[in-house]
Design an enzyme around this catalytic site. Structure first.
Site, mmCIF file in Angstrom:
data_model
loop_
_atom_site.group_PDB
_atom_site.id
_atom_site.type_symbol
_atom_site.label_atom_id
_atom_site.label_comp_id
_atom_site.label_asym_id
_atom_site.label_seq_id
_atom_site.Cartn_x
_atom_site.Cartn_y
_atom_site.Cartn_z
ATOM 1 N N ARG A 16 4.612 -10.641 -35.336
ATOM 2 C CA ARG A 16 3.739 -9.324 -35.166
ATOM 3 C C ARG A 16 2.710 -9.737 -33.694
ATOM 4 N NH1 ARG A 16 -1.256 -8.356 -34.590
ATOM 5 N NH2 ARG A 16 -1.988 -10.315 -35.895
ATOM 6 N N ASP A 17 1.596 -11.043 -34.048
ATOM 7 C CA ASP A 17 1.221 -11.530 -32.776
ATOM 8 C C ASP A 17 1.529 -11.758 -31.289
ATOM 9 O OD1 ASP A 17 -1.357 -11.967 -31.647
ATOM 10 O OD2 ASP A 17 -2.368 -12.443 -34.095
ATOM 11 N N HIS A 20 2.905 -9.251 -28.806
ATOM 12 C CA HIS A 20 2.129 -9.356 -27.399
ATOM 13 C C HIS A 20 2.569 -9.683 -26.320
ATOM 14 C CE1 HIS A 20 -1.638 -7.023 -29.047
ATOM 15 N NE2 HIS A 20 -1.380 -8.089 -30.074
ATOM 16 N N SER A 170 -10.311 -12.077 -32.985
ATOM 17 C CA SER A 170 -9.603 -12.097 -32.438
ATOM 18 C C SER A 170 -9.409 -12.501 -30.590
ATOM 19 C CB SER A 170 -9.732 -10.235 -32.166
ATOM 20 O OG SER A 170 -9.544 -9.546 -33.362
ATOM 21 N N HIS A 197 -7.906 -15.933 -39.510
ATOM 22 C CA HIS A 197 -7.026 -15.546 -38.957
ATOM 23 C C HIS A 197 -7.426 -15.791 -37.152
ATOM 24 C CE1 HIS A 197 -3.801 -12.722 -36.527
ATOM 25 N NE2 HIS A 197 -4.918 -13.238 -35.138
ATOM 26 N N HIS A 199 -6.949 -17.738 -32.991
ATOM 27 C CA HIS A 199 -6.982 -17.511 -32.299
ATOM 28 C C HIS A 199 -7.482 -18.854 -31.145
ATOM 29 C CE1 HIS A 199 -4.078 -14.088 -31.583
ATOM 30 N NE2 HIS A 199 -5.092 -13.540 -31.993
ATOM 31 N N TYR A 288 -12.142 -9.461 -25.348
ATOM 32 C CA TYR A 288 -10.821 -9.043 -26.093
ATOM 33 C C TYR A 288 -9.808 -9.342 -24.973
ATOM 34 C CZ TYR A 288 -6.283 -8.498 -28.634
ATOM 35 O OH TYR A 288 -5.475 -7.947 -29.096
#
Lengths: 336, 336
Positions: A16-17, A20, A170, A197, A199, A288
């Protein structure tokens, strides 16, 4: 470490991620091979959706090469034990998308909103519960809200019926002491489970995940070889190795998770998930990743440094949808 | 963060630890361009040597394409403020190598020994002081010694005259709580400055560096784009960004250090410094990277998983020079 530690639930977001990083062009074969590997390695949940969630396939967010319902079904086909999660951003995905995802095989939904906008999720959380899904609230860009605001928003998710609520970094902007504070406050204020979650824009995704666990998180996300937006996510197979060293139970087989990362995912990655200039400055400024391309264009047009633009956008707490602000900021920097 | 934090000294090792990743084939032009960038960015010290230190160019450790004295001189040529460090492993490098390095422009020496063997360094530390160098003791594979042993060995360095002593996580095997314990004990037991050198095999190099700083380290190593042995080092430009966010003084200009990383170093890197299967298992098992190739060959010969070999070698605390043990372990695994 001898003391028995609490059990943790790993949710892998490669499919899913990672969408991108793959420009939303996963093939059914890639999905099947990765899903099979995750399933055999004992990962309990993994997510399959467009990078921006169900219904994300569009001109604005990038069209998917293959319809995500087909991808979910392909993943479902090969799973013996793992359950499939889908991401849903209210406004991008609609209730019918979730119903279709459940028909295709989804058993968990993560309803994602900006950290200050949990109130748009009520009907989607309720629908998730009604459909019998494991239902999760997912507060994105968690670094942008003071801790009290984050807690207030998480409580809305709890009230709507979410069984787990996530703080989502994010932009990869959080530092470990900030994660400790935020997750600790969530743990104290809620009775449902807490997730994190991360990054890796500041090379701290795993450190932040460990801080989150120490502060009470029991659901943690990762992606194989970090495949994801920006500098990518907490690296699932590395997280599994470190948690094993620390004495946590995850149910994940270290060799098998390494094998799917290195033999299945690495070969289809279009580029490695390094921390480059762009991704570092996104993490540093807390902006973002969708702003990066626009900032680059504005920098060229106004002959300024794109880093100055991104840092100023971070200072102004610009959020997705405010892309117009980029040109304004660039023009101001050029004048000053 | 508003409180004023202690000043930290960054030592960049791109042009020394990175030599491993470059197969010891740095050109004078690469050295000059990188050195100029580091100097202009305000990095106070950077290291130039063969990956295994002065005199490392050999059949066993790999021949340097260009003599390291020429590389040191090339770096020196372009520096306005930065000082050049050299690494010296007694037994690989000799005193004459150090004298020649000083003539070429070195102003710091780091005398490196296995964590339990500081006593081989006495004359080299004394020579460093006599030559007027900033003189550093560098305890490699720090994860292999209990903290009390590490402190005992560090005290030897102090006694010989070292001005700084480092705990070096050569295998990228330490976890943050272990760094806190080790650096904290060093800080309590010594009066000289403490340093930390991290590797990223477990995705924790920066987290470990932050733990080291919190526990009292004031010298910290990094490399641009992580260029170094194994999964590479703490990423210098990311460390600079995070330390800036945390309010530490490093004297390093963030944009300039990013520029040298992304515009000078990235283009000459032979491959990105990802955490792959091999580097992860080295960090997990705590075995130095030179064992990886041999373990792969042994795995093939005895039809066993190389990860089982490396983990067993870690359990037995195998060190460099004990490569014979690899075949023995592989044979045992095959029998069992």
């Amino acid at each position: 470490m001898t003391a028995k530690k609490a059990a943790l639930t790993i949710v892998d977001v490669t499919l899913r991620d990672g969408s991108h990083a793959m420009k939303h062009a996963f093939t059914e074969e890639q999905i099947r091979d990765t899903a099979r590997g995750l399933d055999e390695a004992g990962v309990p949940y993994f997510e399959v959706s467009h990078g921006d969630g169900l219904g994300g396939s569009s001109l604005q967010y990038g069209f998917s090469a293959i319809d995500e319902l087909k991808l979910i079904a392909a993943a479902k086909e090969v799973c013996q034990q793992a359950k499939i999660s889908v991401l849903l951003l209210p406004g991008i995905g609609v209730k019918e998308d979730l119903e279709a995802a459940v028909t295709a095989g989804a058993e968990m939904v993560r309803v994602a909103t900006h950290v200050t906008e949990a109130d748009v999720s009520k009907q989607h959380i309720e629908l998730g519960r009604k459909l019998g899904l494991k239902t999760v609230g997912f507060l994105m860009m968690a670094h942008m809200a003071p801790t009290a605001k984050l807690v207030e928003q998480a409580k809305l998710f709890e009230e709507y019926g979410a069984e787990i609520v996530y703080a989502v970094d994010s932009a990869g902007a959080l530092l470990p002491y900030e994660v400790t504070e935020k997750i600790g406050a969530l743990r104290q204020s809620l009775s449902i489970e807490i997730g994190f979650h991360g990054h890796n824009n500041l090379s701290l995704a795993l450190a932040n995940t460990l801080a989150a666990i120490d502060a009470g998180a029991s659901y943690i996300d990762g992606s194989l070889r970090c495949l994801g937006a920006g500098s990518g996510n907490t690296q699932t197979e590395v997280m599994a190795a470190v948690l094993d060293r620390l004495g946590y139970e995850t149910g994940v087989d270290l060799y098998k998770i390494m094998d799917v990362a290195n033999n299945v995912v690495a070969p289809y990655m279009p580029r490695p998930q390094e921390i480059t200039g762009g991704s570092l400055i996104l993490g540093y400024s807390g902006v973002y990743s969708s702003f990066l391309l626009h900032a680059g264009a504005a920098a060229k047009r106004f002959q300024v440094d794109e880093r100055d633009i991104l840092i100023e956008l971070g200072r102004r707490k610009a959020v997705g949808g405010q892309e117009d602000l980029i040109m304004e900021v660039a023009a101001e920097i050029a004048r000053s």
